[in-house]
Scaffold this motif. Sequence first.
Motif, PDB file in Angstrom:
ATOM      1  N   ARG A  77     -13.725 -14.463  -9.381  1.00 43.42           N
ATOM      2  CA  ARG A  77     -14.172 -13.080  -9.272  1.00 43.42           C
ATOM      3  C   ARG A  77     -14.158 -12.577  -7.819  1.00 43.42           C
ATOM      4  N   TYR A  78     -14.104 -13.517  -6.861  1.00 44.68           N
ATOM      5  CA  TYR A  78     -14.136 -13.082  -5.455  1.00 44.68           C
ATOM      6  C   TYR A  78     -12.827 -12.451  -4.999  1.00 44.68           C
ATOM      7  N   MET A  79     -11.845 -12.475  -5.891  1.00 39.16           N
ATOM      8  CA  MET A  79     -10.602 -11.748  -5.642  1.00 39.16           C
ATOM      9  C   MET A  79     -10.946 -10.267  -5.435  1.00 39.16           C
ATOM     10  N   HIS A  80     -12.110  -9.869  -5.930  1.00 42.10           N
ATOM     11  CA  HIS A  80     -12.488  -8.455  -5.816  1.00 42.10           C
ATOM     12  C   HIS A  80     -12.692  -8.042  -4.349  1.00 42.10           C
ATOM     13  N   ILE A  81     -13.014  -8.996  -3.484  1.00 43.61           N
ATOM     14  CA  ILE A  81     -13.352  -8.631  -2.099  1.00 43.61           C
ATOM     15  C   ILE A  81     -12.151  -7.967  -1.411  1.00 43.61           C
ATOM     16  N   PRO A  82     -10.995  -8.656  -1.304  1.00 46.52           N
ATOM     17  CA  PRO A  82      -9.861  -7.963  -0.664  1.00 46.52           C
ATOM     18  C   PRO A  82      -9.258  -6.884  -1.571  1.00 46.52           C
ATOM     19  N   THR A  83      -9.313  -7.107  -2.901  1.00 45.45           N
ATOM     20  CA  THR A  83      -8.604  -6.194  -3.812  1.00 45.45           C
ATOM     21  C   THR A  83      -9.230  -4.808  -3.825  1.00 45.45           C
ATOM     22  N   GLU A  84     -10.558  -4.746  -3.696  1.00 48.74           N
ATOM     23  CA  GLU A  84     -11.207  -3.428  -3.736  1.00 48.74           C
ATOM     24  C   GLU A  84     -10.693  -2.540  -2.594  1.00 48.74           C
ATOM     25  N   ILE A  85     -10.402  -3.169  -1.466  1.00 44.17           N
ATOM     26  CA  ILE A  85      -9.926  -2.391  -0.313  1.00 44.17           C
ATOM     27  C   ILE A  85      -8.548  -1.791  -0.611  1.00 44.17           C
ATOM     28  N   VAL A  86      -7.658  -2.588  -1.194  1.00 35.58           N
ATOM     29  CA  VAL A  86      -6.320  -2.074  -1.548  1.00 35.58           C
ATOM     30  C   VAL A  86      -6.455  -1.002  -2.631  1.00 35.58           C
ATOM     31  N   LEU A  87      -7.368  -1.252  -3.569  1.00 37.63           N
ATOM     32  CA  LEU A  87      -7.586  -0.292  -4.662  1.00 37.63           C
ATOM     33  C   LEU A  87      -8.038   1.068  -4.119  1.00 37.63           C
ATOM     34  N   ILE A  88      -8.962   1.038  -3.172  1.00 38.64           N
ATOM     35  CA  ILE A  88      -9.460   2.296  -2.595  1.00 38.64           C
ATOM     36  C   ILE A  88      -8.301   3.047  -1.933  1.00 38.64           C
ATOM     37  N   ALA A  89      -7.438   2.313  -1.225  1.00 35.44           N
ATOM     38  CA  ALA A  89      -6.295   2.955  -0.552  1.00 35.44           C
ATOM     39  C   ALA A  89      -5.393   3.643  -1.573  1.00 35.44           C
ATOM     40  N   LEU A  90      -5.124   2.968  -2.675  1.00 34.20           N
ATOM     41  CA  LEU A  90      -4.216   3.544  -3.680  1.00 34.20           C
ATOM     42  C   LEU A  90      -4.860   4.713  -4.425  1.00 34.20           C
ATOM     43  N   ARG A  91      -6.165   4.601  -4.642  1.00 33.17           N
ATOM     44  CA  ARG A  91      -6.869   5.727  -5.295  1.00 33.17           C
ATOM     45  C   ARG A  91      -6.809   6.969  -4.414  1.00 33.17           C
ATOM     46  N   GLN A  92      -6.983   6.744  -3.121  1.00 27.86           N
ATOM     47  CA  GLN A  92      -6.907   7.869  -2.179  1.00 27.86           C
ATOM     48  C   GLN A  92      -5.537   8.535  -2.258  1.00 27.86           C
ATOM     49  N   ALA A  93      -4.522   7.737  -2.611  1.00 32.20           N
ATOM     50  CA  ALA A  93      -3.167   8.291  -2.718  1.00 32.20           C
ATOM     51  C   ALA A  93      -2.969   9.012  -4.055  1.00 32.20           C
ATOM     52  N   GLY A  94      -3.966   8.947  -4.924  1.00 28.15           N
ATOM     53  CA  GLY A  94      -3.892   9.666  -6.203  1.00 28.15           C
ATOM     54  C   GLY A  94      -3.288   8.853  -7.330  1.00 28.15           C
ATOM     55  N   ILE A  95      -3.356   7.535  -7.237  1.00 28.25           N
ATOM     56  CA  ILE A  95      -2.826   6.685  -8.315  1.00 28.25           C
ATOM     57  C   ILE A  95      -3.975   6.321  -9.256  1.00 28.25           C
ATOM     58  N   TYR A  96      -3.701   6.281 -10.545  1.00 26.48           N
ATOM     59  CA  TYR A  96      -4.715   5.822 -11.502  1.00 26.48           C
ATOM     60  C   TYR A  96      -4.053   5.243 -12.736  1.00 26.48           C
ATOM     61  N   THR A  97      -4.831   4.503 -13.529  1.00 24.53           N
ATOM     62  CA  THR A  97      -4.280   3.919 -14.757  1.00 24.53           C
ATOM     63  C   THR A  97      -4.242   4.979 -15.828  1.00 24.53           C
ATOM     64  N   LYS A  98      -3.085   5.132 -16.461  1.00 26.06           N
ATOM     65  CA  LYS A  98      -3.011   6.115 -17.559  1.00 26.06           C
ATOM     66  C   LYS A  98      -2.794   5.391 -18.883  1.00 26.06           C
ATOM     67  N   ASN A  99      -1.605   5.503 -19.424  1.00 27.96           N
ATOM     68  CA  ASN A  99      -1.380   4.919 -20.748  1.00 27.96           C
ATOM     69  C   ASN A  99      -0.774   3.518 -20.728  1.00 27.96           C
ATOM     70  N   LYS A 100      -0.398   3.068 -19.547  1.00 29.54           N
ATOM     71  CA  LYS A 100       0.294   1.783 -19.459  1.00 29.54           C
ATOM     72  C   LYS A 100      -0.368   0.889 -18.421  1.00 29.54           C
ATOM     73  N   ILE A 101      -0.311  -0.422 -18.663  1.00 32.11           N
ATOM     74  CA  ILE A 101      -0.802  -1.355 -17.654  1.00 32.11           C
ATOM     75  C   ILE A 101       0.264  -1.457 -16.554  1.00 32.11           C
ATOM     76  N   THR A 102      -0.153  -1.158 -15.328  1.00 34.74           N
ATOM     77  CA  THR A 102       0.779  -1.201 -14.204  1.00 34.74           C
ATOM     78  C   THR A 102       0.220  -2.127 -13.122  1.00 34.74           C
ATOM     79  N   GLY A 103       0.915  -2.194 -12.017  1.00 33.55           N
ATOM     80  CA  GLY A 103       0.408  -2.967 -10.886  1.00 33.55           C
ATOM     81  C   GLY A 103      -0.939  -2.428 -10.436  1.00 33.55           C
ATOM     82  N   PHE A 104      -1.119  -1.102 -10.593  1.00 30.57           N
ATOM     83  CA  PHE A 104      -2.405  -0.512 -10.200  1.00 30.57           C
ATOM     84  C   PHE A 104      -3.523  -1.003 -11.126  1.00 30.57           C
ATOM     85  N   SER A 105      -3.212  -1.102 -12.443  1.00 32.38           N
ATOM     86  CA  SER A 105      -4.238  -1.613 -13.381  1.00 32.38           C
ATOM     87  C   SER A 105      -4.603  -3.046 -13.006  1.00 32.38           C
TER      88      SER A 105
END
Length: 591
Positions: free
Chosen positions: A239-267
């Motif tokens: 579960r500690y994978m969340h530590i670095p991953t949350e930072i990358v996730l925040i960056a991508l969210r800021q870029a306007g990426i989100y999960t829609k109907n398909k599982i992607t690298g963002f999901s």
Amino acid sequence: MKFDWFVVPFAVGLVGLILFLTLKYVRWILSLPKEERKKIRKSFFSTKIFAFVWEVFREALLHVRIFKKNIILGYMHSSFAFGWFLLIVFGAIEVEFANSRHANHLYEPIFFRFFHRDPSVLEHHAFFTFIMDAILLYILSGLLLALTKRLYSRLMGMKKTTRLYWTDKIALYSLWLIFPLRLLAESSTAGIYANGGFMTNHVGSFLANLLPLEKIMYPLWWMYSIDLFLFFAFLPFSRYMHIPTEIVLIALRQAGIYTKNKITGFSQLEINACSSCGICIDACQIQDVLGRQNMIPAYLFQKIRHEKVLKPALYDCLICGRCEEACPVNINILNIKVAKRNEKLNHKHQQYDYLRQVTTELPKTQIAYFAGCMSHLTPSIKKAMVSIFEKTHTPFTFIDEDGSICCGRPLQLSGKIEDAKILMQKNKEIIAASGAEILVTSCPICYKVFNEEYQLAIKVMHHSQLFDLWSKQGKLKLNAQPIKASYHDPCDLGRGSHVYDAPRHILNQVITLQETAYQKEHSLCCGGSLGNFYFQEKDKVQVAQDAYDKIMTNHSEMLITSCPLCKKTFQKVAEKPVIDLAEIIDKALMQ
Ligand code: SF4
Ligand code: SF4
Ligand code: SF4
């Protein structure tokens, strides 16, 4: 050069971790569609970078959202994240002061006190030792709370904590050991050379009275380094994978990426950003009322990470959004679940030939009313709507008067995204043919899907919003009723679409509303959800009964809702009347 062989396990672990994470994140990001990658590039060179840094500071380090849920829990999480961050930053500054050269080794700040034993030659020694000891104490206090949480989670407002996978356990125990081992290693050196601060010098003197420090100092530094290696080695599989991953996730969210109907690298990033904090466990009514746990995101994501998804974990879920609302990482849990369902299906289309016969010849008016299949199954609601339109002399087109076709949301919830698109296309044609400027729905499920997925050129309103608008325009003249009632926020209208105020504005003009702890974003699901494919009738009744008992106060004479499915479900368990907002408005409307 300051070097000792004991730094090797730490260095190997850290370099291996950095390489592994880089490869993983690059792979996930490269798997995104071209236009999303373009968004990321653009956002990287824009002012969004400031918003990114701010959010990382607030959420990945300070954990402000967890603080809002519970101060002690927030303190515990932040002590590890922010505390460790401070330890690294001040450690790096301390090394800069101590060494004349600037290219220092990665391990120097971590093992500083082993290599710099003579306090008299270090600039600002007293300041740095004080700061570093204070930060270590801050982390150790968080560690104490983490241990307490395992034994008595209620102290932090949690009834249950997450059951851990074996890799999580190794990573957890190695994380817990890092800071006591650092304290012991630094204190043993301080006990011999007096190069510590207020805490390490004292602990060092204490240890010196009990143990032969010369003998144990070196093994302690080795243990500290090996423990760091263990943590780094297991981090990506825990579960500690969340530590670095949350930072990358925040960056991508800021870029306007989100999960829609398909599982992607963002999901994948979202799934790996789950910290298994367990906050979503208490939020889930299936867990609370029926004792089942597979579907809770804390466990579902654990299973997905270990490639073990079982069907009930995906389909035994109300898609009520209570877990998503509670999640401090803001993971788009519902979209991930639906996208994952889509992945599991074999995509054999059903037959939709009948759609050709559905007419698009409709009278043209300003308002198009779409009752939806749920309102057709609860006819009192559509009758009330027709009556309200007539009483207010509002010309309208009832576009699905003959039952017509579904909005497509139930198909989406089952994961049949492609089938849903076929229905949605036909509905789009019907709505366009109506020539209306406003589409009104009585069902929150239809409202959400028309509003978010159809991208219609006209305004979409749930009937509660239409009544609110009319009331503000002076079009609705209502008689107050001497009734005390509880209002139930339906999931897709409340948490799903954030429509909380419109129904309350209008109800406050008609009845006396009874407040409860289960309102607005904390609302309970009725249990009648179209999203759960494992629910038996008895499950539904149990969840509905529990929700009904919690929503109704001693004074409530009736339950009012704004969803045909909620009305139908609550009616099965209610002792008092259950009615829709449209029905009470119809009753209160002066002609
Ligand atoms: S989904 Fe969110 S609330 Fe649930 S365990 Fe993961 S991070 Fe915590
Ligand atoms: S959506 Fe609702 S039912 Fe499903 S896991 Fe979350 S809280 Fe539980
Ligand atoms: S029927 Fe109502 S409460 Fe139940 S899932 Fe749907 S919107 Fe939520």
